[in-house]
Scaffold this motif. Structure first.
Motif: not given
Length: 241
Positions: A235-241
């Motif tokens: 989630r951090t790497a993919l910049e998830c909401l």
């Protein structure tokens, strides 16, 4: 350990080539009355992708392309299939405790279904859909949650990519504005760190759960705990909401 294998009622192995030492022992174990169960036999295995690395020869590429990817346990839905199969095998071998195996299997399956929901909702709305990693253990996970994986070294964590491959991935990282490259717990982070320095981005850990892990409390982590750590890093790497 070898003595314990021969004394066992059941030996469970992954299969698909990742535990070749166990495959060699399987016929002799079966001759000694040990029931050998290969998890891969109940899976629809995905082939290793030909991209992501450069072998020493075209022959090596062709051989790797025909090899099944063994990392199916990293898909929580396929892990559920494994739990169900193990519970059935235990019940057949030890019918007196069938109800206990069934209830414990059902409880773990419920936890895996909750984990799948966490991944599904957690990775649904992300700015990026591309994961760059040193070693390609993401295939089943990526297929389940509609991600694209770009690996530096392909399936083998010991493979050396060509300079051209590194330039290609560096270009992709810049074009897609990727902020992190993954390395794994059991392999050297050197490739990922080198590429991260060249592109000015960070690195994160992905645990392929091939060698366990230790939690913050100092005790061994469970599959569920390690998978949730992986989700946090994704989630951090993919910049998830």
């Amino acid at each position: 350990d070898m003595e314990r294998l021969y004394q066992a009622d059941i030996v469970i192995m992954n299969g698909a080539g990742i535990d070749a030492w166990a495959e060699k022992l399987a016929p002799e174990l079966e001759n000694h009355g040990v029931r050998v169960v290969r998890m891969a036999d109940s899976m629809d295995l995905l082939p290793v992708k030909g991209e992501g690395h450069e072998s020493e020869s075209a022959k090596d590429d062709a051989q790797e392309a025909s090899v099944p990817d063994p990392h199916f346990w990293l898909d929580p839905v396929l892990a559920e299939t494994q739990v169900r199969q193990i519970a059935e095998v235990f019940s057949e071998t030890d019918p007196a405790h069938q109800s206990q195996y069934a209830s414990r299997g059902d409880a773990l399956i419920e936890e895996l279904r909750a984990l799948n929901q966490e991944y599904d909702s957690g990775l649904r709305t992300c700015r990026l859909r591309t994961v760059v990693t040193a070693h390609d253990a993401f295939t089943y996970l990526a297929k389940r949650y509609t991600l694209e994986v770009v690996s530096i070294a392909g399936l083998s964590p010991n493979a050396e990519p060509s300079p051209g491959r590194l330039v290609e991935i560096a270009r992709l990282v810049r074009e897609r504005d990727i902020r992190y490259i993954f390395f794994e717990t059991l392999s050297s982070p050197e490739l990922s760190e080198t590429l991260a320095r060249e592109t000015g981005i960070g690195t994160l850990v992905f645990n392929p759960i091939e060698g366990g892990g230790i939690g913050e409390d100092g005790f061994p982590e469970t599959y569920l705990g390690l998978m949730r750590q992986n989700l946090t890093h994704l989630r951090t790497a993919l910049e998830c909401l």
